[in-house]
Design a protein around this motif. Sequence first.
Motif, PDB file in Angstrom:
ATOM      1  N   GLN A 109       0.821  -1.208   0.000  1.00 42.14           N
ATOM      2  CA  GLN A 109       0.000   0.000   0.000  1.00 42.14           C
ATOM      3  C   GLN A 109       0.859   1.264   0.000  1.00 42.14           C
ATOM      4  OE1 GLN A 109      -3.566  -0.053   2.405  1.00 42.14           O
ATOM      5  NE2 GLN A 109      -3.285  -2.229   2.793  1.00 42.14           N
ATOM      6  N   ASP A 144      -7.345   4.555   3.104  1.00 45.82           N
ATOM      7  CA  ASP A 144      -8.390   4.659   4.110  1.00 45.82           C
ATOM      8  C   ASP A 144      -7.946   3.935   5.392  1.00 45.82           C
ATOM      9  OD1 ASP A 144     -11.274   5.232   4.863  1.00 45.82           O
ATOM     10  OD2 ASP A 144     -11.196   3.042   5.101  1.00 45.82           O
ATOM     11  N   ASP A 146      -9.670   2.885   8.045  1.00 43.10           N
ATOM     12  CA  ASP A 146     -10.508   1.737   8.422  1.00 43.10           C
ATOM     13  C   ASP A 146     -10.179   0.515   7.579  1.00 43.10           C
ATOM     14  OD1 ASP A 146     -11.814   3.195  10.406  1.00 43.10           O
ATOM     15  OD2 ASP A 146     -13.392   3.856   9.044  1.00 43.10           O
ATOM     16  N   THR A 147      -9.974   0.716   6.298  1.00 43.84           N
ATOM     17  CA  THR A 147      -9.613  -0.391   5.409  1.00 43.84           C
ATOM     18  C   THR A 147      -8.250  -0.945   5.781  1.00 43.84           C
ATOM     19  OG1 THR A 147     -10.930   0.590   3.635  1.00 43.84           O
ATOM     20  CG2 THR A 147      -9.304  -1.076   2.998  1.00 43.84           C
ATOM     21  N   GLU A 150      -8.689  -3.062   8.939  1.00 45.11           N
ATOM     22  CA  GLU A 150      -9.337  -4.336   8.626  1.00 45.11           C
ATOM     23  C   GLU A 150      -8.391  -5.284   7.892  1.00 45.11           C
ATOM     24  OE1 GLU A 150     -12.912  -3.429   6.447  1.00 45.11           O
ATOM     25  OE2 GLU A 150     -13.717  -2.239   8.116  1.00 45.11           O
ATOM     26  N   THR A 151      -7.613  -4.754   6.973  1.00 42.12           N
ATOM     27  CA  THR A 151      -6.677  -5.589   6.216  1.00 42.12           C
ATOM     28  C   THR A 151      -5.616  -6.178   7.140  1.00 42.12           C
ATOM     29  OG1 THR A 151      -7.034  -4.164   4.288  1.00 42.12           O
ATOM     30  CG2 THR A 151      -5.146  -5.639   4.217  1.00 42.12           C
ATOM     31  N   SER A 154      -7.022  -8.930   9.251  1.00 41.30           N
ATOM     32  CA  SER A 154      -7.293 -10.161   8.509  1.00 41.30           C
ATOM     33  C   SER A 154      -6.078 -11.093   8.459  1.00 41.30           C
ATOM     34  CB  SER A 154      -7.752  -9.835   7.087  1.00 41.30           C
ATOM     35  OG  SER A 154      -6.664  -9.367   6.300  1.00 41.30           O
TER      36      SER A 154
END
Length: 168
Positions: A109, A144, A146-147, A150-151, A154
């Motif tokens: 990212q 983002d 939040d993304t 979450e990633t 995971s």
Amino acid sequence: MVVSIIADDQPGLVDSLAQTVVDNQGNWLESRMAQMAGKFAGILRISVSEPHSSSLQEALEALQTRGMKVIVEQAVDESAPATRALLLNLVGNDRPGIVREVSQLLARQHINVEELSTECTPAPHSSDMLFRAQARLQVPTDVDIDTLTETLESLADDLIVEVSHPGA
């Protein structure tokens, strides 16, 4: 300039380094240093005027005769694309490869890890080991939060992730 140093831990290492910087008209701007497993390691940023740059570099490299491994690099322009500073805290069960998994995800990212501290500690009420990481990141403004959280979560069912702004 940016200087990396590693040596057997002993009193006076920081003083030797600081004296070398001062003797060669350098200014110690910032540093991160720690003792680990009997070794002392550090990285520091020094400002020095052009006329004194080569003498300071030579003097720092001469510290190797005292058992210090020293690497001196010239600092580069720090201009970068639009990013924002974020703090990352992770806690989860320790396992081989967790640092690689996290760093790989961040790199995909285009997130730069500016500072990273990790440790493994016994879990309360258990003999399991917990992995803890704290990182200061430079994150592109289009990522983002939040993304990202979450990633990262995971990666493992037990991974607790907190991403925040410095000072928040």
